[in-house]
Design an enzyme around this catalytic site. Structure first.
Site, mmCIF file in Angstrom:
data_model
loop_
_atom_site.group_PDB
_atom_site.id
_atom_site.type_symbol
_atom_site.label_atom_id
_atom_site.label_comp_id
_atom_site.label_asym_id
_atom_site.label_seq_id
_atom_site.Cartn_x
_atom_site.Cartn_y
_atom_site.Cartn_z
ATOM 1 N N LYS A 103 44.483 24.452 48.126
ATOM 2 C CA LYS A 103 43.075 24.676 47.810
ATOM 3 C C LYS A 103 42.918 24.564 46.305
ATOM 4 O O LYS A 103 43.165 25.498 45.557
ATOM 5 C CB LYS A 103 42.587 26.056 48.267
ATOM 6 N N GLY A 123 39.936 30.524 49.995
ATOM 7 C CA GLY A 123 40.983 31.272 49.315
ATOM 8 C C GLY A 123 41.346 32.551 50.048
ATOM 9 O O GLY A 123 42.521 32.845 50.285
ATOM 10 N N GLU A 136 50.763 33.443 38.888
ATOM 11 C CA GLU A 136 50.788 33.073 37.473
ATOM 12 C C GLU A 136 49.374 33.310 36.975
ATOM 13 O O GLU A 136 48.447 32.582 37.337
ATOM 14 C CB GLU A 136 51.232 31.613 37.308
ATOM 15 N N CYS A 192 46.352 29.650 29.669
ATOM 16 C CA CYS A 192 46.764 31.051 29.792
ATOM 17 C C CYS A 192 47.852 31.419 28.796
ATOM 18 O O CYS A 192 48.016 32.597 28.463
ATOM 19 C CB CYS A 192 47.229 31.332 31.217
ATOM 20 N N GLU A 233 41.074 38.307 27.677
ATOM 21 C CA GLU A 233 41.378 36.879 27.634
ATOM 22 C C GLU A 233 40.055 36.112 27.570
ATOM 23 O O GLU A 233 39.282 36.095 28.531
ATOM 24 C CB GLU A 233 42.170 36.461 28.876
#
Length: 475
Positions: free
Chosen positions: A171, A208, A246, A279, A378
């Site tokens: 996906k 998902g 991750e 990231c 972030e």
């Protein structure tokens, strides 16, 4: 406009069970460039059923058979590289030259790395004279990938899954799905058996979640936000499936007094690469007080001179961020930062001359401390936070004072200090003095940056179970 509504299930392109059109937006123009369909539970179930049916035969194929198909996949990937470059540039805004080199190149580089690791990889070993240890494919794997490095992440998941004998359902991000659809074409062209690889487009709340909860899915491999990783872990817990994550990062780039004269410049360039949408970007620059003022000015100059433009524009520059939602989030965090720290470059709004597209000014904040929002969250945009330190201990403490632990950076000519500090940084990766990581190096993080490793032998092992068998006579 491209029409890409079909899914790749059981070796065929099939229409969605229910119409559910979704517009793909070109972030450079804010205009629709394609239409896909978001999957329904029936589509997810069909893909999982195909993968489950294919698993028994695929898991028993020889290493040589799988290697041959993976080599063919690499050939197809390289032959059709320009198509992939154009797709990624359009869907997520990578400048076309960067898309051709870094974005496409990341995929082929990792595929080559897996082939090299796989060549000498053993699926069994003698534990004692009469006991054998077997490494076997875990089963049906759901691969959920992000939009920021599309081929990098798809290759890091799909290739080791198929190499180890697993079957998969991909996906890709619904924001940037065109590259994933192309990859499915490549798998088909390479000749993989039906059901080994499947693709269903969808969003996190739909496909998902359906994949994460599905009782016939044995593993979920996810790359994306920490928030989504937590949701996937919770959804997967009911069936106790393996989850490899991750996630986000807030990398510290520690510049000691004896660092390279251009360390701050190189750090700022690296932060702004891919429009800050990485990231592992070094978004917190920690500078020894003796070099601090110089570093602030150097980083500000990089921000002022970094060209921002449409993805289709030739030359070296950064493109837009991926979406309106991402643009708005970054603008809000810049606004918060302006109330917390000293703005030395960039700021709110689009760069001069750009009145359309999700373009963000490369932005630098100075006099930041680790309690500020701009240092803790972030941003996932071209925004750099700079803070001073006086001692090695202080630098380590600041670097580790974060919920994340993906990649940290060290700049010093003192070899012993470099090794000493690297051992104390709580992150899955530590890059020193700009030396990149080798092919097959383990990619992954500590803490809220995730719990798995991707790449090379480490990536292969993520998709394997370990079985002990007694009474196996020595060969």
């Amino acid at each position: 406009m491209l029409e890409k509504r079909d899914f790749y299930i059981n070796g065929r392109w099939v229409a969605p069970a229910k119409p559910n059109d979704y517009a793909v937006i070109d972030p450079s123009t804010e205009e629709q460039c394609a239409v896909i369909s978001l999957g329904d539970k029936a589509d997810t179930d069909a893909a999982v059923a195909a993968a489950k049916a294919a698993f028994d035969s695929w898991s028993q194929t020889s290493k040589a058979e799988r290697t041959k198909l993976l080599k063919r996949l690499l050939e197809v990937y390289n032959d059709r590289a320009e198509e992939m470059a154009q797709a990624m540039s359009m869907e997520m805004g990578a400048p076309i030259e960067m898309s051709r080199t870094s974005q496409v190149g990341a995929g082929s580089w990792h595929l080559e790395g897996f082939l090299e690791a796989f060549e000498n990889f053993s699926f069994e070993s003698d534990f004692t004279a009469t006991e054998k240890t077997l490494r076997e494919p875990i089963g049906v794997c759901a691969l959920i990938t992000p939009w920021n490095w599309p081929m990098n992440q798809i290759i890091l998941k799909a290739v080791p899954a198929m190499a180890t004998g697993c079957t998969a359902i991909l996906k890709p991000s619904e924001i940037a799905p065109l590259s994933g659809l192309l990859f499915a074409e490549y798998v088909d062209q390479a000749g993989f058996p039906a059901g080994v690889f499947n693709l269903v487009n969808g969003d996190g709340a739909g496909v998902g979640s359906q994949l994460s909860q599905h009782p016939d899915v044995d593993m979920v491999s996810f790359t994306g936000s920490t928030r989504a990783g937590i949701a996937i872990s919770k959804a997967a817990a009911e069936t106790l499936k393996r989850v490899s994550l991750e996630l986000g990062g807030k990398g510290a780039n520690i510049i000691f007094e004896d660092a390279h004269p251009k360390a701050a410049k190189m750090g700022a360039v690296r932060c702004f690469r891919n429009t800050g949408q990485s990231c592992n970007a070094p978004t917190r620059m920690l500078v020894h007080k003796s070099r601090y003022d110089e570093a602030v000015e150097m980083a500000a100059e990089v921000a002022r001179t970094t060209h921002v433009g449409p993805a289709s524009e030739p030359g070296q520059h950064i493109g837009p961020v991926v979406s309106e939602a991402q643009f708005n989030k970054i603008q809000k965090l810049i606004e918060i930062g302006m109330g917390e720290a000293r703005l030395v470059a960039g700021g709110l709004g689009r760069p001069d001359g750009l009145n359309r597209g999700y373009f963000v000014k490369p932005t630098v904040f100075a006099d930041v401390n680790n309690q500020m929002t701009i240092a803790r969250e972030e941003v996932f945009g071209p925004v750099l936070a700079i803070m001073p330190f006086e001692t090695e201990e202080e630098a380590i403490a600041i670097a580790n004072d974060t919920p994340y632990g993906l990649t940290n950076y060290i700049q010093t000519e003192d070899t012993e200090k470099r090794r000493r500090v690297a051992r104390r940084l709580r992150s899955g990766m530590v890059e020193t003095n700009g030396q990149g990581f080798a092919k097959g190096s383990p990619f992954g993080g500590y803490k809220q940056s995730g719990n798995g490793r991707e790449g090379g032998i480490f990536g292969l092992e993520e998709f394997l179970e370990v079985k002990a068998v007694s009474g196996w006579a020595a060969e």
